[in-house]
Design a protein around this motif. Structure first.
Motif, short mmCIF file in Angstrom:
data_model
loop_
_atom_site.label_atom_id
_atom_site.label_comp_id
_atom_site.label_asym_id
_atom_site.label_seq_id
_atom_site.Cartn_x
_atom_site.Cartn_y
_atom_site.Cartn_z
N GLN A 60 23.97 56.34 19.27
CA GLN A 60 22.94 56.03 20.25
C GLN A 60 23.41 54.96 21.23
OE1 GLN A 60 19.95 57.55 20.47
NE2 GLN A 60 20.26 58.84 18.67
N LEU A 61 24.15 53.97 20.74
CA LEU A 61 24.58 52.87 21.60
C LEU A 61 25.74 53.27 22.51
CD1 LEU A 61 24.39 49.95 19.01
CD2 LEU A 61 22.79 50.43 20.89
N GLN A 62 26.52 54.25 22.11
CA GLN A 62 27.59 54.79 22.96
C GLN A 62 28.58 53.72 23.42
OE1 GLN A 62 25.51 56.75 26.17
NE2 GLN A 62 24.56 58.24 24.83
N GLN A 63 29.01 52.90 22.46
CA GLN A 63 29.97 51.84 22.75
C GLN A 63 31.15 52.00 21.78
OE1 GLN A 63 29.58 49.64 25.27
NE2 GLN A 63 27.60 50.52 25.81
N PRO A 64 32.22 52.65 22.20
CA PRO A 64 33.35 52.93 21.29
C PRO A 64 33.87 51.70 20.56
CG PRO A 64 33.62 54.11 23.36
CD PRO A 64 32.46 53.20 23.55
N GLN A 65 33.90 50.54 21.22
CA GLN A 65 34.43 49.35 20.57
C GLN A 65 33.54 48.91 19.42
OE1 GLN A 65 32.86 49.50 23.39
NE2 GLN A 65 32.04 47.55 24.12
N LEU A 66 32.22 49.13 19.54
CA LEU A 66 31.31 48.78 18.45
C LEU A 66 31.44 49.78 17.31
CD1 LEU A 66 28.09 47.66 20.36
CD2 LEU A 66 30.11 46.33 19.70
N THR A 67 31.62 51.05 17.65
CA THR A 67 31.81 52.07 16.62
C THR A 67 33.04 51.77 15.78
OG1 THR A 67 30.74 53.75 18.01
CG2 THR A 67 32.14 54.54 16.22
N ALA A 68 34.12 51.35 16.44
CA ALA A 68 35.35 51.05 15.73
C ALA A 68 35.19 49.84 14.81
CB ALA A 68 36.47 50.81 16.74
N ARG A 69 34.41 48.87 15.25
CA ARG A 69 34.28 47.62 14.48
C ARG A 69 33.26 47.69 13.37
NH1 ARG A 69 33.47 42.67 18.49
NH2 ARG A 69 33.17 41.66 16.48
N PHE A 70 32.18 48.46 13.59
CA PHE A 70 31.05 48.39 12.66
C PHE A 70 30.74 49.71 11.95
CE2 PHE A 70 30.34 45.13 15.95
CZ PHE A 70 30.43 44.00 15.13
N GLY A 71 31.69 50.63 11.99
CA GLY A 71 31.46 51.93 11.36
C GLY A 71 31.19 51.86 9.88
N SER A 72 31.67 50.82 9.20
CA SER A 72 31.47 50.70 7.75
C SER A 72 30.24 49.87 7.39
CB SER A 72 32.71 50.06 7.11
OG SER A 72 32.89 48.73 7.57
N TYR A 73 29.52 49.36 8.39
CA TYR A 73 28.34 48.55 8.11
C TYR A 73 27.17 49.44 7.71
CZ TYR A 73 30.35 44.12 9.74
OH TYR A 73 31.09 42.99 9.86
N GLY A 74 26.16 48.81 7.07
CA GLY A 74 25.04 49.59 6.56
C GLY A 74 23.77 49.53 7.37
N TYR A 75 23.54 48.43 8.11
CA TYR A 75 22.26 48.24 8.80
C TYR A 75 22.48 47.63 10.18
CZ TYR A 75 19.93 49.30 4.42
OH TYR A 75 19.49 49.95 3.29
N VAL A 76 21.47 47.77 11.02
CA VAL A 76 21.52 47.19 12.35
C VAL A 76 20.12 46.67 12.71
CG1 VAL A 76 21.09 49.43 13.46
CG2 VAL A 76 22.16 47.58 14.78
N GLY A 77 20.08 45.51 13.34
CA GLY A 77 18.81 44.91 13.72
C GLY A 77 18.60 44.95 15.22
N PHE A 78 17.32 45.06 15.63
CA PHE A 78 16.97 45.12 17.04
C PHE A 78 15.87 44.11 17.35
CE2 PHE A 78 18.48 49.35 15.91
CZ PHE A 78 19.45 49.57 16.89
N GLY A 79 16.08 43.37 18.43
CA GLY A 79 15.07 42.46 18.93
C GLY A 79 15.04 42.56 20.46
N TRP A 80 13.99 42.03 21.05
CA TRP A 80 13.79 42.11 22.51
C TRP A 80 13.35 40.73 22.96
CZ3 TRP A 80 9.41 41.15 25.45
CH2 TRP A 80 9.33 41.72 26.73
N GLY A 81 13.82 40.31 24.15
CA GLY A 81 13.38 39.01 24.61
C GLY A 81 13.85 38.68 26.01
N SER A 82 13.55 37.45 26.41
CA SER A 82 13.88 36.95 27.76
C SER A 82 15.38 36.82 27.94
CB SER A 82 13.21 35.59 27.97
OG SER A 82 13.77 34.91 29.07
N GLU A 83 15.90 37.40 29.01
CA GLU A 83 17.33 37.28 29.30
C GLU A 83 17.74 35.82 29.46
OE1 GLU A 83 20.44 39.62 32.06
OE2 GLU A 83 18.82 38.63 33.18
N GLN A 84 17.00 35.05 30.25
CA GLN A 84 17.42 33.67 30.50
C GLN A 84 17.31 32.82 29.23
OE1 GLN A 84 15.02 31.55 33.37
NE2 GLN A 84 13.21 32.78 32.92
#
Length: 221
Positions: A60-84
């Motif tokens: 879903q994230l479509q970021q090859p560098q993240l796929t290579a680094r975190f392919g063996s991980y089990g979970y992912v967290g999502f949060g939303w907030g102010s950019e600044q």
């Protein structure tokens, strides 16, 4: 003016204790999700790959560098907030008062994505839930819809690093302001997915208070 402010504060306080989806029951053996807080902010943590629904967040994230680094991980967290606010709190620094005040006005947002090797351990600031396949599908749709894609529909990585080597920021949809906070996003995401949530949750404790009261189906008791 004072009356309006008093009404607003009472609404926010009352919203914490008023549940929405009060009849929500956890699904025994269902898909594990977690609501995680650092005391100020809340994230929704889900399996990185979920076999029942075929959800793969690295795809879903479509970021090859993240796929290579975190392919063996089990979970992912999502949060939303102010950019600044997010970008001013790098290195463990709490943003200056001026930054905090400016964040109360409508401004751009980011999605915070944090990778976990293992499931968070339930505790004072971590609530574990088990939800149905349909609820999980709705939850993932809501999370995906919070990313602001580029013209090709791909997610946009804002920074090559976050607070740690395991978290990152992506462009987000919507505007952050005093009545639409990071915890309101978590609360609204849970509520729209059919999970127990607060009527209004500007604070992390407001979110945790309601999800912690979720129960299992009677058959599992």
């Amino acid at each position: 003016m004072h009356a309006a402010l008093t009404f607003l504060l009472l609404f926010l306080m009352a919203g914490t204790i008023v549940p929405v989806n009060r009849h929500f029951r956890q699904t025994p053996g269902g898909i594990p999700v977690f609501v995680v807080s650092n005391g100020v902010h809340t994230d929704v943590v889900v399996p990185l790959r979920e076999p029942q629904t075929g959800t793969d967040w690295l795809e879903q994230l479509q970021q090859p560098q993240l796929t290579a680094r975190f392919g063996s991980y089990g979970y992912v967290g999502f949060g939303w907030g102010s950019e600044q606010f997010y970008l001013a709190s790098y290195g463990g620094n709490f943003p200056k008062p001026g930054t905090v005040l400016r964040a109360l006005l409508p401004g751009p947002t980011l999605m915070h994505v944090d990778f976990y090797q293992q499931a968070p351990r339930p505790g004072k600031r971590v609530v574990a839930l088990q939800i149905s396949r349909a609820q999980y599908q709705q939850l993932t749709q809501l999370i995906r819809a919070s990313f602001r894609p580029d013209s090709t529909g791909a997610t946009v990585l804002r920074n090559a690093a976050g607070y740690t080597p395991e978290d990152f920021f992506f462009r987000g949809r919507g505007r952050y302001h005093a009545l639409r906070t990071c915890n309101d996003w978590t609360n609204a995401t849970l509520r729209k997915a059919g999970l127990r949530a607060a009527l209004k949750a500007p604070l992390a404790g407001s979110v945790l208070h309601q999800v912690r009261r979720s129960r299992f189906h009677a058959a599992a008791q």
